[in-house]
Write a protein that holds these residues in place. Structure first.
Motif: not given
Ligand code: ZN
Length: 298
Positions: A177-179, A185-191
């Motif tokens: 899941x990206x934000x 666009x990164x995941x909630x963990x910053x990836x």
């Protein structure tokens, strides 16, 4: 009835349609906020089967088991940790009763619900054990492949993918899941997408992609899709967006994307190189039938 070819073989010949949201469908059938979706596998099997049936009838080639929160770690929040194996095996059977040999059943694995050390308190071994046990039960129940989904932490995704492999999965699909973030666009963990895809492929995923992502529009997903295809280095890409961003309407959460707009977006993702399209939160059998017909020509 002809036995299904392997998923990868079929995917090489034509794009495939995945199903849509399970949680929001079960809510429409009476699942209360906070209630365990997975408990319904045991308590309301006919309703879970009905959701699978609706997606199968809509043209889904892939049915996803109702086991998103099906690790013992996630089920513990509902007092169901001891039932984990029963729930996962039974969930596959419900999907298989509908799919027969005419659709594939994806054994669904979501995040375990906590955070890994050193930020959180769960050891990688504990998470890996829970993922391995869930994957083993899903495969024992007869799942054709394992879908590791809605991941934010590539380390957690890698643990789940490796656990699925160790449990004997012949095919593993992994989605994040990206934000939106100031740096794309990164995941909630910053990836970011390339790093997330790389971690999944290195851990043993065969198919990679994205699902959910509450802030992402269908247009955002087109941009993301192109990045995923570029990062996947020839591995098939799957995209499963929400039916637009969720909006609050009184007590309920609503999604406004129409089936027609969803189908047009799905066609765009396929043109950009995605090989599997499906839906996450807020998507319905109407979205899937529109996509199956409009984007895949079924
Ligand atoms: Zn979702």
């Amino acid at each position: 009835m002809p036995r299904l070819k392997t998923l990868l073989e079929s995917l090489a010949a034509r794009p495939l349609q995945c199903d849509g949201a399970t949680g929001t469908q079960l809510q429409q059938l009476g699942l209360r906020p906070g209630e365990s979706c997975e408990r319904w596998v045991l308590d309301q099997p006919e309703k879970v089967r009905l959701v699978h049936r609706r997606y199968f009838d809509a043209g889904a080639d892939l049915l996803t088991t109702n086991t998103f929160g099906g690790t013992a770690l996630a089920l513990a929040a509902h007092g169901l940790a001891e039932r984990a194996a029963d729930i996962n095996r039974a969930a596959v059977r419900l999907a298989r009763e509908v799919a027969g040999e005419r659709a594939w059943v994806l054994g669904d694995i979501g995040p375990f619900g906590g955070i890994l050390e050193p930020v959180g308190e769960t050891t990688p071994d504990a998470a890996a054990d829970a993922f391995r046990a869930q994957a083993a039960a899903l495969l024992d129940g007869g799942a054709d492949a394992i879908l590791v989904e809605t991941m934010s932490d590539p380390a957690e995704a890698a643990l789940a993918i490796a656990a699925a492999r160790e449990a004997g999965a012949r095919l593993v699909i992994a989605t994040y899941a990206f934000q939106h973030t100031p740096s794309g666009f990164r995941t909630m963990m910053g990836t970011d997408a390339p790093a997330a895809v790389r971690a999944a492929l290195e851990a043993g995923a065969d198919i990679v992609g994205a699902n959910c992502g509450t802030q992402l529009s269908l247009d955002d997903y087109a941009t993301l899709c192109a990045r995923l295809v570029a990062a996947a280095n020839g591995a098939p890409v799957i995209v499963q967006p929400n039916a637009g961003s969720p909006e609050r309407d009184g007590d309920s959460i609503v999604y406004h994307t129409t089936p027609e707009a969803f189908a047009a977006a799905a066609a765009h993702y396929l043109a950009l190189g995605a090989r599997i399209v499906g839906g996450c939160c807020g998507t319905t059998p109407a979205h899937i039938v529109a996509s199956a017909r409009g984007a895949l020509g079924k």
